[in-house]
Design a protein around this motif. Structure first.
Motif, PDB file in Angstrom:
ATOM      1  N   LYS A   1      -8.945   3.707   1.066  1.00  0.00           N
ATOM      2  CA  LYS A   1      -9.858   2.671   0.555  1.00  0.00           C
ATOM      3  C   LYS A   1      -9.366   1.279   0.958  1.00  0.00           C
ATOM      4  O   LYS A   1     -10.146   0.436   1.409  1.00  0.00           O
ATOM      5  CB  LYS A   1      -9.967   2.774  -0.965  1.00  0.00           C
ATOM      6  N   ALA A   2      -8.066   1.036   0.807  1.00  0.00           N
ATOM      7  CA  ALA A   2      -7.499  -0.263   1.180  1.00  0.00           C
ATOM      8  C   ALA A   2      -7.621  -0.509   2.680  1.00  0.00           C
ATOM      9  O   ALA A   2      -7.935  -1.625   3.114  1.00  0.00           O
ATOM     10  CB  ALA A   2      -6.041  -0.331   0.743  1.00  0.00           C
TER      11      ALA A   2
ATOM     12  N   LYS B   1      -1.867   9.792  -3.336  1.00  0.00           N
ATOM     13  CA  LYS B   1      -2.278   8.392  -3.242  1.00  0.00           C
ATOM     14  C   LYS B   1      -3.083   8.114  -1.969  1.00  0.00           C
ATOM     15  O   LYS B   1      -3.316   6.970  -1.617  1.00  0.00           O
ATOM     16  CB  LYS B   1      -1.051   7.477  -3.285  1.00  0.00           C
TER      17      LYS B   1
ATOM     18  N   LEU C   1       0.847  -1.200   0.000  1.00  0.00           N
ATOM     19  CA  LEU C   1       0.000   0.000   0.000  1.00  0.00           C
ATOM     20  C   LEU C   1       0.880   1.246   0.000  1.00  0.00           C
ATOM     21  O   LEU C   1       2.045   1.189   0.387  1.00  0.00           O
ATOM     22  CB  LEU C   1      -0.880   0.012   1.247  1.00  0.00           C
TER      23      LEU C   1
ATOM     24  N   GLU D   1      -6.442   6.053  -2.367  1.00  0.00           N
ATOM     25  CA  GLU D   1      -6.171   4.621  -2.576  1.00  0.00           C
ATOM     26  C   GLU D   1      -5.837   3.935  -1.254  1.00  0.00           C
ATOM     27  O   GLU D   1      -6.324   2.839  -0.957  1.00  0.00           O
ATOM     28  CB  GLU D   1      -5.005   4.475  -3.564  1.00  0.00           C
ATOM     29  N   ALA D   2      -5.011   4.592  -0.438  1.00  0.00           N
ATOM     30  CA  ALA D   2      -4.600   4.018   0.840  1.00  0.00           C
ATOM     31  C   ALA D   2      -5.784   3.899   1.800  1.00  0.00           C
ATOM     32  O   ALA D   2      -5.961   2.855   2.439  1.00  0.00           O
ATOM     33  CB  ALA D   2      -3.499   4.863   1.463  1.00  0.00           C
TER      34      ALA D   2
END
Length: 125
Positions: A67-68, A61, A33, A64-65
């Protein structure tokens, strides 16, 4: 009897911040990640929900992080139930902490546009 300086929610939040910080660090490494860190944890009074504030090394980013991390929240909660002595581990809600980005943006603006020194007043003479 001395009064308590820290509420239980504060103590639980601090412990959660330490434990979740370790879990997030491991998840970043294991799941490739974007690099994030836990900046704060806020727990509701009834300890049902914990909002986990994270900051990203690369703000572009961050979505994205987060969401993960939201997808890994149940796994983190299960790990916390094993490592912490709580009757019920709060539901984890991950949110991006924009305060660091705002601070950097303000600092950049101040460097680009320095404030001129104030003129000396006539009262000093």
């Amino acid at each position: 009897m001395p009064s308590r300086d820290f509420k239980r929610t504060d103590r639980v939040s601090a412990e959660l911040r330490r434990e979740i910080g370790l879990l997030v660090h491991a998840a970043v490494r294991d799941h490739a990640l974007p690099s994030v860190s836990v900046s704060d944890v806020e727990t509701t009074k009834d300890l049902d929900v914990a909002t986990v504030w994270v900051t990203a090394l690369m703000p572009e980013k961050s979505a994205e992080a987060v969401k993960a991390l939201k997808e890994l929240a149940k796994e983190f909660r299960r790990e916390l139930s094993r490592s912490m002595r709580l009757r019920r581990v709060p539901e984890l809600r991950f949110k991006y902490d924009e305060s660091v980005d705002r601070g950097e943006r303000i600092e950049t603006l101040l460097r680009e546009n320095p404030v001129p020194p104030a003129p000396a007043s006539s009262e000093d003479e």
